[in-house]
Design an enzyme around this catalytic site. Structure first.
Site, PDB file in Angstrom:
ATOM      1  N   GLN A   1       0.857  -1.200   0.000  1.00  0.00           N
ATOM      2  CA  GLN A   1       0.000   0.000   0.000  1.00  0.00           C
ATOM      3  C   GLN A   1       0.890   1.248   0.000  1.00  0.00           C
ATOM      4  OE1 GLN A   1      -3.185  -0.179   2.895  1.00  0.00           O
ATOM      5  NE2 GLN A   1      -3.862  -2.168   2.186  1.00  0.00           N
TER       6      GLN A   1
ATOM      7  N   CYS B   1       0.096  -0.856   7.114  1.00  0.00           N
ATOM      8  CA  CYS B   1      -1.029  -0.548   6.220  1.00  0.00           C
ATOM      9  C   CYS B   1      -1.904  -1.739   5.883  1.00  0.00           C
ATOM     10  CB  CYS B   1      -0.511  -0.011   4.888  1.00  0.00           C
ATOM     11  SG  CYS B   1       0.502   1.444   4.997  1.00  0.00           S
TER      12      CYS B   1
ATOM     13  N   GLY C   1      26.953 -10.173  16.761  1.00  0.00           N
ATOM     14  CA  GLY C   1      25.795  -9.706  15.987  1.00  0.00           C
ATOM     15  C   GLY C   1      25.584  -8.213  16.128  1.00  0.00           C
TER      16      GLY C   1
ATOM     17  N   THR D   1      23.758  -6.779  18.172  1.00  0.00           N
ATOM     18  CA  THR D   1      22.357  -6.448  18.444  1.00  0.00           C
ATOM     19  C   THR D   1      22.167  -5.834  19.831  1.00  0.00           C
ATOM     20  OG1 THR D   1      21.892  -8.678  19.243  1.00  0.00           O
ATOM     21  CG2 THR D   1      21.474  -8.263  16.914  1.00  0.00           C
TER      22      THR D   1
ATOM     23  N   ALA E   1      13.061 -12.651  19.405  1.00  0.00           N
ATOM     24  CA  ALA E   1      13.102 -11.604  18.369  1.00  0.00           C
ATOM     25  C   ALA E   1      12.550 -12.113  17.036  1.00  0.00           C
ATOM     26  CB  ALA E   1      14.515 -11.076  18.216  1.00  0.00           C
TER      27      ALA E   1
ATOM     28  N   MET F   1      -0.876   8.192   0.457  1.00  0.00           N
ATOM     29  CA  MET F   1      -0.207   7.692   1.667  1.00  0.00           C
ATOM     30  C   MET F   1      -0.349   6.185   1.781  1.00  0.00           C
ATOM     31  SD  MET F   1      -2.821   9.534   4.284  1.00  0.00           S
ATOM     32  CE  MET F   1      -4.326  10.186   3.608  1.00  0.00           C
TER      33      MET F   1
ATOM     34  N   GLN G   1      -7.814  -1.343   2.360  1.00  0.00           N
ATOM     35  CA  GLN G   1      -8.076  -0.324   3.385  1.00  0.00           C
ATOM     36  C   GLN G   1      -8.855  -0.917   4.552  1.00  0.00           C
ATOM     37  OE1 GLN G   1      -7.228   3.286   3.472  1.00  0.00           O
ATOM     38  NE2 GLN G   1      -5.743   2.041   2.394  1.00  0.00           N
TER      39      GLN G   1
ATOM     40  N   GLU H   1     -11.509   4.796   7.136  1.00  0.00           N
ATOM     41  CA  GLU H   1     -11.535   4.730   8.596  1.00  0.00           C
ATOM     42  C   GLU H   1     -12.557   3.767   9.217  1.00  0.00           C
ATOM     43  OE1 GLU H   1     -10.521   9.128  10.068  1.00  0.00           O
ATOM     44  OE2 GLU H   1     -12.020   9.054   8.497  1.00  0.00           O
TER      45      GLU H   1
HETATM   46  C1  LIG Z   1      15.135  -5.814  18.095  1.00  0.00           C
HETATM   47  C2  LIG Z   1      15.791  -6.741  19.073  1.00  0.00           C
HETATM   48  C3  LIG Z   1      15.041  -7.734  19.639  1.00  0.00           C
HETATM   49  C4  LIG Z   1      15.620  -8.606  20.554  1.00  0.00           C
HETATM   50  N1  LIG Z   1      14.841  -9.557  21.121  1.00  0.00           N
HETATM   51  C5  LIG Z   1      15.372 -10.397  22.026  1.00  0.00           C
HETATM   52  C6  LIG Z   1      14.576 -11.384  22.652  1.00  0.00           C
HETATM   53  O1  LIG Z   1      13.384 -11.511  22.376  1.00  0.00           O
HETATM   54  N2  LIG Z   1      15.173 -12.192  23.560  1.00  0.00           N
HETATM   55  C7  LIG Z   1      16.490 -12.076  23.887  1.00  0.00           C
HETATM   56  O2  LIG Z   1      16.964 -12.854  24.688  1.00  0.00           O
HETATM   57  N3  LIG Z   1      17.259 -11.148  23.325  1.00  0.00           N
HETATM   58  C8  LIG Z   1      16.735 -10.300  22.417  1.00  0.00           C
HETATM   59  N4  LIG Z   1      17.514  -9.329  21.863  1.00  0.00           N
HETATM   60  C9  LIG Z   1      18.881  -9.132  22.381  1.00  0.00           C
HETATM   61  C10 LIG Z   1      19.989  -9.766  21.563  1.00  0.00           C
HETATM   62  O3  LIG Z   1      19.636 -10.155  20.324  1.00  0.00           O
HETATM   63  C11 LIG Z   1      20.620 -10.937  22.170  1.00  0.00           C
HETATM   64  O4  LIG Z   1      20.837 -10.825  23.497  1.00  0.00           O
HETATM   65  C12 LIG Z   1      21.878 -11.349  21.382  1.00  0.00           C
HETATM   66  O5  LIG Z   1      22.017 -12.697  21.535  1.00  0.00           O
HETATM   67  C13 LIG Z   1      23.149 -10.612  21.686  1.00  0.00           C
HETATM   68  O6  LIG Z   1      24.181 -11.136  20.857  1.00  0.00           O
HETATM   69  P1  LIG Z   1      25.099 -10.265  19.911  1.00  0.00           P
HETATM   70  O7  LIG Z   1      26.036 -11.199  19.260  1.00  0.00           O
HETATM   71  O8  LIG Z   1      24.306  -9.463  19.017  1.00  0.00           O
HETATM   72  O9  LIG Z   1      25.809  -9.346  20.979  1.00  0.00           O
HETATM   73  P2  LIG Z   1      26.741  -8.117  20.732  1.00  0.00           P
HETATM   74  O10 LIG Z   1      25.944  -6.873  20.649  1.00  0.00           O
HETATM   75  O11 LIG Z   1      27.663  -8.368  19.605  1.00  0.00           O
HETATM   76  O12 LIG Z   1      27.514  -8.125  22.109  1.00  0.00           O
HETATM   77  C14 LIG Z   1      26.818  -7.921  23.304  1.00  0.00           C
HETATM   78  C15 LIG Z   1      27.732  -7.879  24.524  1.00  0.00           C
HETATM   79  O13 LIG Z   1      28.118  -9.193  24.890  1.00  0.00           O
HETATM   80  C16 LIG Z   1      29.526  -9.297  25.000  1.00  0.00           C
HETATM   81  N5  LIG Z   1      29.895 -10.586  24.434  1.00  0.00           N
HETATM   82  C17 LIG Z   1      29.484 -11.074  23.253  1.00  0.00           C
HETATM   83  N6  LIG Z   1      29.972 -12.300  23.084  1.00  0.00           N
HETATM   84  C18 LIG Z   1      30.724 -12.581  24.167  1.00  0.00           C
HETATM   85  C19 LIG Z   1      31.483 -13.696  24.565  1.00  0.00           C
HETATM   86  N7  LIG Z   1      31.599 -14.771  23.805  1.00  0.00           N
HETATM   87  N8  LIG Z   1      32.105 -13.626  25.738  1.00  0.00           N
HETATM   88  C20 LIG Z   1      32.003 -12.550  26.545  1.00  0.00           C
HETATM   89  N9  LIG Z   1      31.314 -11.469  26.210  1.00  0.00           N
HETATM   90  C21 LIG Z   1      30.664 -11.484  25.032  1.00  0.00           C
HETATM   91  C22 LIG Z   1      30.071  -8.144  24.216  1.00  0.00           C
HETATM   92  O14 LIG Z   1      31.304  -7.727  24.745  1.00  0.00           O
HETATM   93  C23 LIG Z   1      29.011  -7.097  24.363  1.00  0.00           C
HETATM   94  O15 LIG Z   1      29.230  -6.360  25.533  1.00  0.00           O
HETATM   95  C24 LIG Z   1      16.991  -8.463  20.914  1.00  0.00           C
HETATM   96  C25 LIG Z   1      17.744  -7.459  20.329  1.00  0.00           C
HETATM   97  C26 LIG Z   1      17.168  -6.610  19.419  1.00  0.00           C
HETATM   98  C27 LIG Z   1      17.992  -5.542  18.795  1.00  0.00           C
HETATM   99  S1  FES Z   2       2.441  -1.025   3.008  1.00  0.00           S
HETATM  100 FE1  FES Z   2       3.337  -1.867   4.753  1.00  0.00          FE
HETATM  101  S2  FES Z   2       3.732  -0.146   5.985  1.00  0.00           S
HETATM  102 FE2  FES Z   2       2.638   0.670   4.325  1.00  0.00          FE
END
Ligand SMILES: Cc1cc2nc3c(=O)[nH]c(=O)nc-3n(C[C@H](O)[C@H](O)[C@H](O)COP(=O)(O)OP(=O)(O)OC[C@H]3O[C@@H](n4cnc5c(N)ncnc54)[C@H](O)[C@@H]3O)c2cc1C
Ligand code: FES
Ligand code: FES
Length: 1331
Positions: free
Chosen positions: A116, A154, A266, A268, A344, A1045, A1201, A1267
């Site tokens: 959309q 949407c 990662g 993350t 996640a 939109m 819609q 709406e």
């Molecule tokens: C949108 C989103 C949703 C998420 N949802 C969830 C969820 O539902 N459940 C959940 O549990 N988590 C969730 N997370 C958190 C995250 O994904 C996890 O905790 C992930 O596993 C972290 O791993 P990474 O490799 O990305 O860590 P990084 O960001 O690469 O590292 C994180 C930290 O861990 C340390 N580290 C990493 N590896 C080691 C190691 N081997 N030894 C010692 N220290 C280490 C690093 O020094 C750093 O400080 C989410 C994150 C995001 C962004």
């Molecule tokens: S079509 Fe998915 S956010 Fe608008």
């Protein structure tokens, strides 16, 4: 001093092309690099934090150990470019485009009407594309999982899924081929569909997938990966150095030398810390090439898993082991597979490392509590020494040791491990509570030898429950033991401090109870020799409902609409399901949104600085440091505004920027104070952080409506409508009941945040404003007034918006004014694109409302009197609040003829961010109150709610409570049609049977009507203009006032022009909405866009048609192009305007009567849910929606819609909770604010357009559609309420009860009042929610 190693060359491939960087900046994300450096703007930024999936790309990597190439989907907003060194990236542009070859994924999603506004589409395309690269014939489950990390605001997901389903094995068998065993036959109503019934699309005409056509992995990367595997890599940026060692020793040394440097797998966790918490690291260590961290070693007792493996890899590994090993050995593995599967979305799981999850020790870690109960061990290196330690020890030590690998032990016979997780949304959401539970029985007995319970969600470390375990260990596992354990558990966690304490504590009990049921059930099911005859009693069927999962199989839905008349001309597309005219370019990433506009020479980026205080005097705004920061061009304060510094609405003034010592104060957290303009977004953000604002707090801020009522703080005008003699009626009815409901606010959460680019033309004080907004001429006027120039110097251009939902009207205008001041002052183009967090903070949303009602009714269910009061939290400025209140009051009767009705409403002024218009404009709040009142009446009388609705519904020619005559026949028709289509009666019976047989799962069903007034009650807004040019080659350019939109207005206008001119659609083009082409527009809102603009376009085309008539008469068999050529040569003007003077709506508030809308759109919706009473989780099993939209101009656009609005309503009433505490917003993005995801779709979603409906008030007999069906999302709310009521009956509670909106799992679970929730004393819950 040793010479510093210079930066290595970074390389990766993007869409088959090699990219190299000799000075790679480790702080640059892949998304920024793609968009800004490579100009690949198809990949979108929706949230920047990994939560929405709009930035999804496919990452392909060569793995030297297995010599395999792996493909996975990832969020490019969280990946730093250094992370993709040596990888091949595929973006949406890399798989197809409209100029050469569109990829089947792009085609199927677009042609199934899955795009959309299109802002989310590239992300969905890439998630699906990646799935198909790994699994060319996926199952529906695979598709649902692959799309679970992508959000769409949407579509409601149904059409996206339908497009993706065309690749799936099951659907290949059943796309209209008549196979009786097909998946379509699971939807009983599909059997009844006429084969000739018109369909929204024909999948057979879609191009099939041809995997041989895909880009190959670049061989050069395989060579380079092999050659360079042993070299340490260093990338030096200005502020950060990225090091990637190749051995464990080197890694350990690097950690020693850089104790503050994070390990980055990662990213993350680290990515969001850098982006949102302004965390700075001088060195980042990427151990991705240290093979010890990626090794898997099997032992007789379990498996050592490298800490660097991603969550997806760990899940796949464990899934394999579950298949290979004896069942009893894999209890822990199965629990982890289940848990990781819910962590996640796939884009996160594909990059997030196992070790990172453990080490970062977040309270939301899904794995730590399970590892803790599973007796798992970590191999860690600390101080150069390798040790093995229990998981719990590491987690509490937090980041001190390097985790190399994790030992996951096998389980033995007699051991059971379970993982539990409760989250605000079923997929892609952090959990509220996580639990790991493990029990070991003494051989051949039901005596508990060992028990471990760990809870997550309360702090960094999983919290054990030793006292509870001690109560059970050594005793027999039975109801008596467990009932004592619940009391101990409650006591053991009596002091937890957290949000929603009551819910969390009840949940702990419920989850332990679920474990109890699981243990009983599993022991019997396992039928192991050691347990034979140990547990003799069968788990009663009603109890088993406590452990059964909620259904989750999505079935294809029905979309039924009327075909066009047989005699309709072939070229006339009106009434046909024409694809959104930009769907293909949206699916290929070619569609241009505001922030995709190329950077203009010398362009600046603007970041606004907002107030950190809620209610305070500004004593100083010190911008010195910010002004001197790198790249900064200027800092804009209120004093810089050359023209009007305020906007005035309803007589109230709103400053564009808070003034220093003029208006004296900020009145909410997040109020805009000043703005920084710099040469890049990064520099502007850094400088903005340097602005020092000093405040002097003011006393007694007002946060809640109750406080505002007490202090009489409201915005005028307050409104009131009354008919009949309410007092007398109350005195004469059989019963009077009073109740109250709270409806929380809602963020618009359009996927494209507020975006604009203001370009000074360079002479005569002219400005071009490229903007994502619903009301270009309002922006034009406001910018002109702010700059103190005439309106003819400002041209607003709106190409398209990535969603708006009412949120791109007034607030956008204010932002545009500030951006224009920056452009005026610096004489340079200035771009402003809000981050998701800024957008949620600054722009406000739907008004939270407290609805109070008093109802007088008879024994037969007839309501004779009602009094309703609406108290809305307007926030700190007036905005459109009084108009929202007016619409609320005008709709308070909904579908009911209540002879004595009084409604009043006020917009209360508080120190919360100012709220604004939002799709439905007050109606969704207003009607919920009245429908809740009806549910209460039904409950009091002990009768089904649909009967009370039916008894009180308007019937035949009627008068509203403001004396507006209308015919309610179509409302009645929708009601009957919906009852019939949904098999309502028999399903009610089935629901009640289910509820009698199940104690812990309850079903609920509801039937809800809507009567929605289309158009603006302010008459002057009901107007539109159009300008149509025919060029010499016969091509037609249409301009009109409607802004696109996602609602498909351009597609419909193209259809109108094509019909009126008698030319094929392909001849008609619509480029943009511009104030230069058509002046003085009304807003694209109030479901009125097509009505107004359609008539204007029609009139313009008819003028042209008439001018061409003589030429056509002369040579009737000639071609269009020749007629046009002739007309040009005969000097006939080929350009015409059309103007539609819309209805003269009016509302005489003093006389309490009027005609605020020309007509009503009617609809009725039936939804059925299944609710888990122990957790509050629910699933919408089926929704049948009948809507009267007259004769649809474009059924695919209109059904889109309807479904999208329904899902927005479903979010409003069930999942979307904005968290505020003391005026401060805690919902900053999709991780804290949960709009519906694909997992929230009704499992069966059927939409029927009422046949044979006409409407004399709108073009081609159509009706406004944007709406009305939003409110029908409340059918899910009322179905949940019905299920909760059934649960309460089991607790002998029969009276009406309170369930506020949104009915989140917390609200529903607590309302169920099970023995567990009742055990928990209600204390002063520190719930972060302000009304
Ligand atoms: C949108 C989103 C949703 C998420 N949802 C969830 C969820 O539902 N459940 C959940 O549990 N988590 C969730 N997370 C958190 C995250 O994904 C996890 O905790 C992930 O596993 C972290 O791993 P990474 O490799 O990305 O860590 P990084 O960001 O690469 O590292 C994180 C930290 O861990 C340390 N580290 C990493 N590896 C080691 C190691 N081997 N030894 C010692 N220290 C280490 C690093 O020094 C750093 O400080 C989410 C994150 C995001 C962004
Ligand atoms: S079509 Fe998915 S956010 Fe608008
Ligand atoms: S922008 Fe990347 S996930 Fe939202």
């Amino acid at each position: 001093m040793a010479e510093q190693k210079k930066s290595d060359r970074l390389y990766f491939f993007v869409n088959g092309n090699k990219v190299t960087e000799d000075h790679a900046d480790p702080e640059t994300t892949l998304l920024t690099y793609l968009r800004e450096k490579l100009k690949l703007t198809g990949t979108k930024r929706g949230c920047g934090g990994g939560g929405c999936g709009t930035c999804t790309v496919m990452v392909s990597k060569y793995q030297p150990s297995s010599k395999e190439i792996v493909h996975f989907a990832a969020n490019s907003c969280l990946l730093f470019i250094c992370q993709v060194h040596g990888a091949a990236i595929t973006t949406v542009e890399g798989i197809g485009d409209t100029k050469t070859r569109i990829h089947p994924v792009q085609e199927h999603i677009a042609k199934a009407h899955g795009s959309q506004c299109g802002f989310c589409t590239p992300g969905f395309v890439m998630s699906m594309y990646t799935l198909l690269r790994n699994e060319p014939q996926p199952k529906m489950d695979n598709i649902l999982e692959a799309l679970s990390g992508n959000l769409c605001r949407c579509t409601g997901y149904r059409p996206i899924l339908d497009g993706c389903r065309t690749f799936c094995q099951e659907s290949n068998c059943c796309q209209n081929n008549g196979d009786s065993d097909s998946c379509l036959s699971k939807n009983e109503n599909i059997d009844k569909l006429d084969d000739d019934a018109p369909k929204l699309f024909n999948a057979r005409a879609f191009a099939p997938l041809d995997p041989t056509q895909e880009l190959i992995f670049p061989p050069e990367l395989i060579r380079l990966e092999t050659e360079n595997a042993q070299e340490t890599l260093t990338f030096r940026g200005e502020r950060v150095t990225w090091v990637s060692p190749v051995s464990l020793e080197e890694l350990v040394q690097l950690r020693k030398d850089n104790p503050d440097a994070p390990l980055v797998f990662g990213c993350t966790i680290i990515g969001p810390l850098i982006k949102f918490r302004r965390k700075e690291y001088a060195v980042m260590i990427s151990p991705m090439r240290v093979h010890e961290l990626f090794t898997v070693t099997h032992t007789p007792d379990g498996v050592w898993v490298g800490a660097g493996l991603t969550m997806s890899e760990v899940k796949s590994l464990l899934q394999r082991l579950v298949e290979e090993l004896p069942f009893e050995m894999t209890e822990l593995f199965r629990a982890l597979v289940q848990q990781i599967g819910q962590l996640a979305g796939p884009q996160i799981r594909n990059v997030a490392s196992f070790g990172g999850n453990i080490a970062s020790a977040r309270s939301t870690s899904d794995v730590n509590p399970i590892l803790a109960v599973g007796n798992c061990t970590l191999r860690v290196v600390s101080a150069g020494e390798t040790r093995e330690i229990p998981v719990t020890q590491m987690v509490s030590a937090k980041e001190k040791d390097l985790i190399i690998s994790v030992f996951l032990p096998h389980t033995t016979t007699g051991e059971l491990v379970r993982a539990f997780r409760q989250a605000p949304r079923k997929c892609n959401a952090f959990a509220t509570i996580i639990a790991g539970m493990r029990v070991l029985f003494n051989e051949g007995t039901r005596e508990v030898q060992d028990l471990r319970i760990y809870w997550g969600g309360f702090g960094p470390t999983p919290v054990g429950a030793p006292k509870t375990c001690a109560t059970i260990i050594g005793r027999l596992w039975d109801d008596e033991t467990l009932s004592q354990a619940y009391d101990v558990l409650l006591e053991e966690f009596s002091t937890i401090s957290s949000n929603e304490v009551h819910f969390r504590r009840s949940l702990m009990l419920s989850l332990l109870f679920k474990f109890h049921l699981e243990v009983q059930h599993r022991l019997r099911e396992m039928d192991l020799p050691v347990f034979q005859n140990v547990i003799t009693d069968d788990l009663p069927a009603a109890m088993q409902s406590g452990i059964k999962s909620l259904p989750k199989d999505i079935q294809p839905g029905i979309q039924e609409f009327q075909g066009v008349p047989e005699d309709q001309a072939e070229w006339d597309s009106v009434g046909h399901p024409i694809m959104h005219r930009s769907a293909l370019s949206q699916a290929t990433g070619e569609a241009v949104y505001c922030d995709d506009l190329p950077i203009i020479d010398n362009e600046l980026f603007m970041v606004v600085v907002t107030s950190d205080e809620i209610f305070a005097t500004l004593t100083d705004i010190d911008v010195t440091q910010a002004r001197n920061a790198r790249g900064v061009a200027d800092v804009i304060t209120s004093r810089d505004i050359p023209g009007k510094k305020v906007r005035t609405l309803y007589g109230y003034k709103e400053e564009l920027l808070a003034e220093n010592k003029v208006l004296l104060c900020v009145s909410c957290y997040g109020q805009m104070v000043c703005a920084v303009v710099a040469d890049s977004m990064t520099n502007a953000k850094r400088a903005a952080a340097l602005v020092k604002i000093t405040y002097e707090k003011l006393p007694n801020p007002v946060f809640t409506v109750e406080e505002a009522i007490e202090r009489e703080e409201f915005f005028e005008p307050r409104r009131r409508l009354e008919r009949g003699d309410v007092e007398e009626a109350f005195a004469n009815v059989d019963h009077v009941y009073e109740g109250e409901i709270r409806i929380g606010g809602q963020d618009h959460f359009y996927m494209e945040t507020q975006s604009m680019l203001v370009v000074p033309v360079g002479e005569e004080r002219e400005f071009n404003v490229f903007i994502s907004c619903q009301w270009p001429s309002l922006t034009q006027q406001a910018v002109a007034e702010t700059l103190d120039i005439p309106l003819n110097r400002v041209t607003c251009h709106v190409k398209r918006m990535g969603g708006a939902f009412g949120g791109k009207l007034t607030k956008t205008t204010i932002l545009a004014c500030i951006t224009a001041v920056a452009a005026w002052k610096t004489k340079r183009a200035v771009r402003c694109v809000l981050t998701r967090g800024e957008d949620m903070l600054i722009t406000g949303g739907r008004h939270p409302v407290i609805g109070k009602y008093k109802v007088g009714y008879m024994d037969n269910g007839k309501i004779l009197a009602a009094e309703v009061e609406y108290c809305a939290n307007a926030g700190n400025t007036v905005d459109e609040s009084p108009a929202v209140i007016e619409k609320m009051i005008c709709h308070c009767d909904n579908a009911y003829n209540i002879p004595n009705l009084r409604a009043s409403g006020s917009a209360y002024k508080t120190n919360m961010p100012s709220n604004t218009s939002c799709r439905g404009f007050g109606v969704p709040q207003g009607i919920l109150v009245i429908e809740n009142m009806i549910s209460d009446v039904a409950c009091k009388l002990g009768r089904p709610a649909d009967q009370i609705r039916e008894i009180n519904m308007y019937n035949g020619p009627s008068l509203t409570h403001y004396k507006f005559p209308f015919d309610s026949e179509n409302l009645q028709l929708c009601w009957e049609e919906c009852k019939k289509r949904s098999n309502f009666r028999s399903r009610c019976w089935e629901v009640s049977l289910f509820n009698q047989r199940n104690r812990w799962k309850k079903k609920g069903i509801s039937l809800i009507p809507i009567k929605f007034g289309v158009g603006f009650s302010e008459s002057f807004l009901n107007q539109a203009g159009a300008l149509v040019h025919i060029y010499k080659d016969g091509s037609v350019l249409v301009s009109h006032c409607g802004a696109e939109m996602g609602q498909g207005i351009h597609t419909k206008m193209q259809q109108v022009a094509s019909k009126e001119l008698g030319v094929p659609l392909s001849k008609v083009h619509i480029s943009e909405t511009s104030t230069a082409a058509v002046p003085n527009d009304g807003p694209s809102a109030a479901s009125f866009g097509t009505d107004a603009n359609g008539e204007a376009v029609k009139l313009a085309c008819q003028t042209l048609y008439r001018r061409l008539e003589p030429i056509r008469q002369q040579s009737p068999n000639s071609a269009w192009e020749l007629w046009i050529d002739d007309a040009y040569k005969q000097k006939i003007s080929l350009s015409a305007t059309g103007y539609h003077r819309g209805p003269d709506s009016c509302m005489k508030w003093d006389e309490m009567e009027g005609q605020p809308y020309p007509y009503f759109t009617y609809g009725v919706c039936c939804s059925e849910v299944e609710l888990d009473c122990l957790t509050g989780d629910y699933m919408t099993l089926r929704t049948d929606l009948v809507l009267d939209i007259g004769r649809s101009i474009n059924p695919s656009v209109d059904i889109g819609q309807i479904e999208g609005a329904f899902m927005l309503g479903l979010g409003l009433y069930t999942t979307e909770k904005l968290n505020f505490s003391k005026g401060k917003l805690y919902s900053w993005g999709p991780s804290q604010y949960h709009i519906p995801a694909v997992c929230d779709m009704p499992l069966q979603f059927n939409v029927y357009l009422l046949p044979n409906s006409t409407n004399p008030h709108a073009i081609y007999s159509s009706k406004g559609v944007g709406e009305p069906s939003l409110f029908l999302g409340s059918s899910v709310f009322f179905a949940i309420k019905d299920a909760v009521a059934a649960a309460r009956v089991d607790s002998s509670l029969f009276e009406p009860f309170r369930l506020d909106s949104p009915s989140t799992p917390e609200n529903s679970c607590v309302a169920c009042a099970t023995s567990f929730t009742q055990k928990v004393p209600v204390n002063n819950d520190v719930s972060r929610n302000e009304f």
